[in-house]
Write a protein that holds these residues in place. Structure first.
Motif, short mmCIF file in Angstrom:
data_model
loop_
_atom_site.label_atom_id
_atom_site.label_comp_id
_atom_site.label_asym_id
_atom_site.label_seq_id
_atom_site.Cartn_x
_atom_site.Cartn_y
_atom_site.Cartn_z
N VAL A 219 0.88 -1.18 0.00
CA VAL A 219 0.00 0.00 0.00
C VAL A 219 0.91 1.22 0.00
CG1 VAL A 219 -1.77 1.28 1.28
CG2 VAL A 219 -1.78 -1.24 1.30
N ASP A 222 1.22 6.56 -5.28
CA ASP A 222 1.25 6.23 -6.70
C ASP A 222 2.62 6.57 -7.30
OD1 ASP A 222 0.85 5.97 -9.45
OD2 ASP A 222 -1.14 6.85 -9.40
N LEU A 251 -1.90 4.80 -4.22
CA LEU A 251 -2.83 5.82 -3.76
C LEU A 251 -2.43 7.20 -4.27
CD1 LEU A 251 -3.11 4.60 -0.06
CD2 LEU A 251 -4.82 4.28 -1.88
N SER A 252 -3.42 8.04 -4.47
CA SER A 252 -3.20 9.39 -4.98
C SER A 252 -2.54 10.28 -3.94
CB SER A 252 -4.53 10.02 -5.40
OG SER A 252 -5.17 9.25 -6.39
N THR A 255 -3.83 11.43 -0.08
CA THR A 255 -4.76 10.45 0.50
C THR A 255 -4.63 10.43 2.02
OG1 THR A 255 -4.72 9.04 -1.46
CG2 THR A 255 -5.33 7.99 0.62
N ASP A 257 -6.70 9.27 6.00
CA ASP A 257 -6.98 8.06 6.77
C ASP A 257 -7.98 7.12 6.10
OD1 ASP A 257 -5.29 9.08 8.65
OD2 ASP A 257 -6.80 9.29 10.24
N ASP A 258 -9.13 7.63 5.70
CA ASP A 258 -10.20 6.74 5.25
C ASP A 258 -9.79 5.90 4.05
OD1 ASP A 258 -11.75 7.67 7.30
OD2 ASP A 258 -12.98 8.99 6.05
N SER A 259 -9.27 6.54 3.02
CA SER A 259 -8.89 5.80 1.81
C SER A 259 -7.65 4.94 2.05
CB SER A 259 -8.66 6.76 0.65
OG SER A 259 -9.87 7.41 0.30
N TRP A 260 -6.71 5.44 2.86
CA TRP A 260 -5.52 4.64 3.18
C TRP A 260 -5.92 3.39 3.94
CZ3 TRP A 260 -2.72 3.70 7.90
CH2 TRP A 260 -1.43 3.16 7.72
N ALA A 262 -8.80 1.94 3.91
CA ALA A 262 -9.53 1.06 3.01
C ALA A 262 -8.57 0.22 2.17
CB ALA A 262 -10.45 1.88 2.10
N ALA A 263 -7.45 0.82 1.76
CA ALA A 263 -6.44 0.07 1.01
C ALA A 263 -5.76 -0.97 1.90
CB ALA A 263 -5.41 1.03 0.42
N LEU A 296 1.33 11.20 1.27
CA LEU A 296 0.06 10.82 1.85
C LEU A 296 -0.19 11.63 3.11
CD1 LEU A 296 0.37 6.95 1.34
CD2 LEU A 296 -0.58 8.66 -0.22
#
Length: 343
Positions: A219, A222, A251-252, A255, A257-260, A262-263, A296
């Motif tokens: 994780v 990008d 990841l973009s 990014t 907490d939430d999207s990190w 989720a990954a 991030l």
């Protein structure tokens, strides 16, 4: 939880760092380990000093010629007329050179380009000793995990950018790969490596590219705009001998907490599907919102929640320290993560 730390890390104090064409102080400094030790102390964890690994243990992952070069590189560099204080390449073999039969030369300047991926792995007089000490921490943690418990290895320098025969990105010996192979040698039929450092674990991916008994999951930011630039994309799923045994979750920039998380959850789902006997966690804190080279934006609470998620997987885990360069916060982030992990 048992923890391992080797005092040789202080011998590695790199100065050279090239950033966008400008020289600036290196971020991978001994103060990183000092901060991480403080984090362990807050938890009441007394780190043990591991035995140093023998050459055979290192050769389970790394090529013999590379280890020969790395262990003697600084002394050979010092013998060059007008050499600088650290070993740094000024040329690397291009794909065209390699396609036309390029090979490692006899000279030290050419060998440095051959055995390093970039200029972010300067070699000083104490680099080899520190790298071997870090490897000893990883192998000691693997030994504990082979017995069914969890362990943390305070590895400095980090290791996940090191290939079998090439240093890069502050990394010289791949500590996570050494731990994974050691677990396999101790009877683990399947080992998963989950890398949550903000940079893609390209060295680990490369080492296990054709291994169907070691799953690699990363994780990371990008690589379209972030180190290591050339690999770490979602389409890289493993070699011909192990299709589907590598998962990249890029990841973009920005990014949080939430999207990190989720990954991380997606990575853990793939780990659960693999049903490993043991887990190697490449733990980096450079995804932090306060990181000096931030890409991030993960908070301290985000790291605590990641610890909870990974601990809840209930797989014996060797936690191998990778990056994270905000020395004022590293200890706090480690304490938050291990508190969340909680086992």
């Amino acid at each position: 939880m048992r923890a391992f730390d080797h005092p040789a890390d202080v011998a590695h104090a790199p100065g050279f760092f090239l950033m966008r064409g400008a020289l600036r102080p290196n971020y991978e400094v001994p103060a990183r380990a000092v901060s991480l030790r403080e984090g362990l102390a807050r938890l009441g964890v007394a780190a043990e000093t591991p035995a140093l690994p023998d050459r055979a243990a290192l050769e389970r992952v790394h090529a013999a010629d590379y280890l020969d070069w790395l262990s003697t590189a600084h002394a050979a560099w010092e013998a060059l007329p007008g050499a600088g204080p650290e070993v740094v390449a000024n040329i690397h073999p291009s794909p065209e050179m390699l396609a036309q039969g390029g090979r490692a030369p006899a000279g030290m300047v050419g060998q440095t380009g051959w055995y390093t991926a970039d200029t972010a792995c300067p070699i000083g007089p104490g680099t080899w000793d520190a790298a071997v000490g870090a490897a000893g921490c990883a192998l000691a943690a693997a030994e504990v995990v082979a017995g069914g418990e969890d362990a943390y290895a305070l590895c400095r320098p980090p290791g996940h950018h090191a290939y079998a025969a090439r240093a890069g990105g502050h990394c010289y010996v791949n500590n996570a790969a050494l731990a994974a192979v050691a677990m396999r040698d101790r009877g683990a039929g399947r080992v998963a490596v989950l890398d949550i450092d903000s940079h893609h674990g390209n060295g680990t991916q490369g080492i296990f590219w054709d291994s169907a008994d070691v799953l690699t999951v990363s994780v990371h930011g990008d690589p379209a705009g972030y180190y290591p630039w050339y690999v770490g994309r979602a389409h890289e799923t493993g070699g011909r001998a192990a299709p589907g045994f590598n998962l990249n979750l890029p990841l973009s920039p920005g990014t949080g907490d939430d999207s990190w998380l989720a990954a991380v959850a997606a990575g853990l789902a793939r780990v659960a599907e693999f049903q490993p006997d043991a887990l190697v966690l490449s733990l980096g804190f450079d995804a932090s919102e306060h990181e000096p080279l931030g890409y991030l934006r993960v908070t301290a609470e985000g790291f605590a929640r990641a610890g909870e998620m990974i601990g809840a997987a209930r797989v014996p885990t060797a936690i191998i320290q990778e990056g994270g360069y905000n020395v004022d916060l590293l200890g706090t982030l480690l304490a938050r993560f291990l508190n969340g992990f909680g086992r």
